[in-house]
Write a protein that holds these residues in place. Structure first.
Motif: not given
Length: 132
Positions: A70, A83, A129
């Protein structure tokens, strides 16, 4: 894994650039400290995907991404969460080929001369993400 240690001057320049809105700034979580770490990077877009390539090899930011994928990429003051997923060695060539002209021969050419193999340059695809 190979690594080209930066000189004091390069580290200082990178530190200054990471603190400005001029360069892209990658923020990762330190794998030992758990604290945010920032480094100036250059991303490349290829077929609608944003990539990061480590020109110096097995750098600290690479190790930190592997421990926690992350990341945040800040461009011109705008931060975006991603990500990171490491690109397999056999799929890196087109990304590296697109990346090299972005930084120019003088800036990174010597790194690719000293570390010529795709395996020497960890490469990461950045994706948003997952939605919650």
């Amino acid at each position: 894994m190979a690594y080209l240690k930066p000189t004091w001057l390069v580290k200082k320049f990178s530190s200054i650039m990471a603190g400005t809105n001029v360069a892209e700034r990658l923020t990762v979580t330190g794998r030992v400290s758990g604290e945010p770490r920032q480094v100036a990077v250059t991303s490349v877009n290829l077929d609608g995907v944003k990539y990061l390539v480590s020109t110096r090899g097995e750098s600290q930011w690479v190790k930190n991404i592997r421990a926690n994928p992350n990341v945040t990429l800040t461009v011109k003051g705008e931060s975006t969460a991603y990500v990171a997923a490491e690109v397999p060695v056999q799929e890196r060539a087109p990304v590296i080929a697109a990346f090299r002209p972005v930084l120019g021969r003088l800036l990174v050419g010597r790194y690719f001369t000293k570390l010529p193999a795709a395996a020497d340059h960890p490469t990461f695809a950045l994706a948003p993400p997952p939605a919650r």
